[in-house]
Design a protein around this motif. Structure first.
Motif, short mmCIF file in Angstrom:
data_model
loop_
_atom_site.label_atom_id
_atom_site.label_comp_id
_atom_site.label_asym_id
_atom_site.label_seq_id
_atom_site.Cartn_x
_atom_site.Cartn_y
_atom_site.Cartn_z
N TYR A 93 70.96 -18.78 7.58
CA TYR A 93 72.22 -19.18 8.20
C TYR A 93 73.36 -19.08 7.20
N GLN A 96 64.91 -19.08 19.42
CA GLN A 96 66.15 -18.45 19.86
C GLN A 96 66.19 -16.96 19.55
N ASN A 105 64.87 -14.92 22.52
CA ASN A 105 65.79 -14.81 23.64
C ASN A 105 66.98 -13.91 23.28
N LEU A 163 69.23 -14.50 21.05
CA LEU A 163 70.42 -15.21 20.59
C LEU A 163 70.65 -14.91 19.11
N TYR A 164 69.57 -14.68 18.39
CA TYR A 164 69.67 -14.18 17.02
C TYR A 164 68.96 -12.84 16.96
N ALA A 177 69.03 -0.70 17.92
CA ALA A 177 70.47 -0.90 18.04
C ALA A 177 70.90 -0.98 19.51
N VAL A 233 70.28 -6.60 25.77
CA VAL A 233 70.22 -8.04 25.52
C VAL A 233 70.03 -8.81 26.81
N LYS A 234 70.79 -8.41 27.82
CA LYS A 234 70.71 -9.13 29.09
C LYS A 234 69.32 -8.99 29.70
N ARG A 237 67.04 -11.30 27.94
CA ARG A 237 67.24 -12.71 28.32
C ARG A 237 66.68 -12.99 29.71
N LEU A 246 64.91 -19.06 28.22
CA LEU A 246 64.82 -20.09 27.19
C LEU A 246 65.35 -21.41 27.73
N PHE A 254 66.50 -24.97 26.28
CA PHE A 254 66.84 -25.55 24.97
C PHE A 254 66.29 -26.96 24.82
#
Lengths: 581, 275
Positions: free
Chosen positions: A308, A347, A350, A352-353, A370, A374-375, A378, A383, A385
């Motif tokens: 991070y 994450q 999913n 997100l990272y 590349a 993403v969609k 997901r 996910l 939380f």
């Protein structure tokens, strides 16, 4: 001698709630003496927190009286003294830390009481010493782990030198090591003469108290020893709770524990009393669970690392060379202490990272490529939380659940998707779709959160601490839902601090420690390795310890039995089989 | 950097505890001293003066044991703006004087203009570094205590400085809160199909991403502030108008020396000869 706290026919109605509704607290009557150690239990929404807040004058009774050391909580002039006497540690530590530096937060209470600088300094140092946070005293609270923050919050209360401390579900969000730590501290404080009142949903913790108060629908339905409480199975079930695992086992097979009189005796004592097995030694019936090694991998992670705020002085390593495989259609668990990187890893699944280093594949999605969709990812790996209800962003249940499918599939058939998801988790569509999310109970909110993700019809369902903060009944319902989903072909992958959840739910388990993946093993293998678990800040589930205790005395319990039910079935089998011969 | 990290990563406004001599200074001395320096840098008209100021600030950074490279990173975000201002200064300086390089209608490039542009860049650089240095070596809480002590005289004329200082403190505490909440809500929406992932596509779509965050951010913040108010109540806040403080700062000769030194540098900065 005067009691420390006296609650006299307390009735409390939430402001604005009419006479038609039952009051939040209804005719509560009890007293607390100095030095007591009390567990306050009850289902989500039974009024535990409301009652606790009366004890240090954060709330005042609608009728009836609460006296703290003889001071009426309705008398505003005595509030500072009442609050100096009765301190309170809340569930979410980050919400109760006021200052931007640890030691200053601890000083906040004494400063309010206008103590002298030198005295405050002493109290603060002492309190920090007591919770083992002296080294962190100059740090900023938001950079601490949840367990550390909870300790800071406790220090802030201790620095006021209270005679009584209320712990309001302080352990709900902590990992096993953090929980043990808080529990030991509570016991230590009690030995020092401080009255301790703690609210909890962990039935194993209730046994630590010397007295238990049970609330059900705002009424005090039990006041007595935890032993007496847990021997009343009917009352426990009616109140939405359950007996601790060991107690349940004790009542089912009393002959396994000769000489033990109390169902809530120390667990080690229970284990030691197990008699040597004298039946015929048959090879443990190995259930026909073939190894999962040959199954295809649904998720593959290789050498995944994540830092991070990389490149700044605040850089923080979350994952180091994590590698693991999740087999197709095999429920998978993820355990590790707070800060071990579980949430970061989940994450990633999913999208997100994105992997900073290393490779990962989820289904047919390669996260390092590349042109990752993403969609699509997901939609494939939904996910849920941790504490999802804190982040509801719609007012109505129906809208909250409809958000995902509307984004993913558009308005067509939206109603049907929402209905399908709600019914899957056991929420009545007509009854709940127009309810306001913030008025639901804890268990209902968790169901809405689950339905919100299910409504996008994921193939993999990833859950981060799904049972944290739920009472036993809601937890059981939720686990039931997940089992049903797994049966319908949704791949379940979840993390938990509750080892019993894991034992019941998953077949394979990955253990994370300090950002590294220690092992990925069948759950029965991972849970047998006590040293590894303790080293990672975890613990063995009660059921596994029980099975080991039985095996130690020669009971041929299959090594793959990790749930209480499986073990109980085997014992029944052995005993009945023995009597047949 | 992930698209979901909202906690400001700018170097300005970060406290970096290295325990240097500057860190241990009395916060009152730091507030007064840095205040003097910033005033001098702002109002000095001399390039030599501002240069001296810059050298002093860099010396301060070295003294504080903060990596110089890290401090200089703070100059990057405002750099484009400073260049624009300097270029405007180059070409539209009102008193170009005699040494004109070229002229095109109202646009005049002159030596004086160039010099003045350089001065402006120099001044901004120095100010930004000075502010970063102040924040590197003074924790927000020290700042609060320093302010509190410096403002105490106002109590006598009936201004509740205690509450004022508490407001600042809680506000600061809420910044990481807000960042964290925004991050979680953004993630919650993204994971259920909102357009967050992927490449950012210009300002309009980025603003459009922010809008759905605002209302939930409000409600979660309200909820959290309610809990915090409750926690403050539970710890007897508001019992007396004047709380005591754990910190007693003693203003010693070192602090006095620090202020005097900075006063001298500030004076040189302000009154250094122009070229």
């Amino acid at each position: 001698m005067n009691p420390l706290i006296q609650v006299d026919h307390l009735v409390y109605r939430h402001p604005g709630s009419g006479e038609a509704l039952a009051p939040a607290l209804n005719d509560i009557h009890f007293k607390i003496d100095e030095g007591e150690f009390i567990a306050l239990v009850g289902a989500n929404g039974s009024g535990k927190t409301t009652l606790a807040r009366h004890l240090n004058a954060l709330l005042q009774p609608t009728s009836g009286k609460v006296l703290v050391r003889g001071m009426d909580t309705r008398d505003i002039a005595s509030h500072p003294q009442i609050r100096a006497n009765v301190g309170m540690v809340f569930q979410h530590p980050e919400d109760q830390i006021v200052a931007t530096v640890v030691e200053e937060d601890v000083a906040f209470g004494p400063e309010n009481l206008c103590r002298l600088p030198k005295v405050i300094r002493e109290e603060v140092d002492q309190a920090l010493e007591l919770v083992n946070m002296s080294e962190q005293k100059r740090r900023e609270p938001h950079l601490l782990s949840a367990g550390q923050m909870q300790r800071v919050a406790l220090a802030g209360v201790l620095a006021m030198q209270p005679q009584c401390i209320i712990f309001d579900e302080t352990t709900a969000m902590l990992d096993p090591a953090g929980r043990r730590d808080v529990l030991n501290r509570m016991a230590d404080l009690n030995r020092m003469g401080i009255t301790v009142i703690f609210i909890t949903h962990f039935m194993e913790e209730v046994i630590l108290g010397r007295r238990a108060l049970l609330l059900d629908g705002g009424k005090l339905t039990f006041d007595g020893s935890p032993q007496a409480l847990f021997s009343d199975a009917e009352l426990i079930t009616r109140s939405g709770l359950e007996q601790p695992a060991a107690t349940r086992f004790y009542y089912r097979f009393p002959f396994l524990f000769p000489g033990i009189k109390s169902p809530t005796a120390d667990f080690n004592q229970l284990l030691e009393s197990i008699p040597v097995y004298e039946g015929t030694l048959k090879a443990p019936a190995r259930p026909a669970t073939a190894g999962t090694d040959n199954l295809p991998n649904e998720i593959e992670i290789r050498d995944l690392s994540h830092v991070y705020m990389e490149g700044t002085p605040l850089a923080q390593t979350a994952l180091v060379n994590v590698s693991l495989d999740v087999k197709k259609n095999i429920p998978h668990g993820l355990v590790g202490a707070t800060g071990s990187g579980k949430s970061t890893l989940l994450q990633h699944l999913n999208g997100l990272y994105r992997p900073q280093h290393g490779h990962m594949r989820v289904g047919q999605f390669d996260l390092t490529s590349a042109d990752l969709d993403v969609k699509g990812l997901r939609r494939y790996a939904g996910l849920v939380f941790q504490n999802p209800e804190l982040y509801f962003f719609e007012q109505y249940v129906g809208d909250e659940i409809a958000y995902g499918p509307r984004m993913m599939y558009g308005a067509e058939g939206l109603r049907e998707r929402v209905r399908w998801a709600m019914e899957l988790v056991g929420l009545d569509f007509e009854g709940f779709k127009d309810r306001i999310t913030s008025t639901l109970s804890g268990g209902e909110m968790r169901k809405v959160a689950l339905a919100s993700t299910l409504a996008i019809r994921p193939s993999i369902l990833v859950l981060d601490e799904p049972t944290a903060g739920l009472d036993p009944r809601s937890r059981r319902n939720l686990l039931g839902n997940l089992q049903q989903l797994q049966g319908e072909g949704v791949q379940i992958l979840f993390s938990s601090h509750n080892m019993d959840d894991i034992a019941e739910m998953v077949q394979n388990l990955t253990v994370l420690s300090k950002g590294e993946s220690l092992v990925t093993q069948p759950v029965y293998e991972a849970f047998t390795d006590r040293q590894m678990l303790l080293g990672a800040g975890l613990e063995q589930p009660t059921s596994v310890r029980l099975a080991q205790g039985l095996r130690y005395r020669g009971w041929p319990i299959s090594p793959t039995s990790v749930t209480l039910r499986a073990i109980a079935d085997e014992v029944t089998n052995l005993v009945d089989g023995g009597s047949d011969e | 950097m992930s698209e979901f990290e909202f906690l400001p990563s700018a170097t300005i406004g970060q406290y970096i505890p290295t325990g240097s001599v500057l860190h241990r200074m009395d916060p009152r001395a730091k507030i007064v001293g840095f205040g003097l320096m910033m005033l001098a840098i702002t109002f000095s008209t001399s390039k030599i003066g501002v240069g001296i100021g810059l050298i002093a600030v860099i010396a301060g950074i070295l003294l504080s044991r903060i990596p110089l490279k890290f401090a200089l990173k703070g100059l990057l975000p405002p750099l484009p703006f400073m260049i624009i201002i300097a270029v405007l200064q180059f070409f539209f300086y009102p008193n170009p004087g005699t040494s004109i390089i070229f002229r095109l209608g109202p646009v005049v490039l002159s030596v004086a203009g160039i010099l003045s542009g350089i001065l402006i860049i120099l001044r901004f650089f120095t100010l930004i570094l000075a502010i970063s240095l102040m924040s590197f070596v003074t924790s927000t809480s020290e700042m609060i205590h320093g302010l509190q002590k410096l403002l105490t005289p106002l109590n006598r004329i009936g201004i509740p400085t205690m509450d004022f200082v508490m407001v600042i403190q809680v506000t600061l505490r809420f910044i990481p809160f807000l960042a964290q909440s925004a991050e979680r809500i953004a993630k919650a929406q993204a994971s259920r199909g909102a357009e967050w992932g992927g490449k950012s596509k210009g300002l309009v779509s980025r603003v459009r991403q922010i809008i759905p965050l605002i209302i939930p951010l409000f409600t979660t913040s309200l909820r959290r502030s309610e809990t915090m108010a409750l926690a403050m109540d539970a710890r007897a806040y508001g019992f007396k108008a004047n709380r005591t403080s754990m910190f007693e700062y003693t203003f010693n000769w070192r602090d006095a020396l620090f202020i005097l030194a900075l006063l001298a540098i500030a004076a040189t900065t302000l009154f250094a000869p122009k070229i």
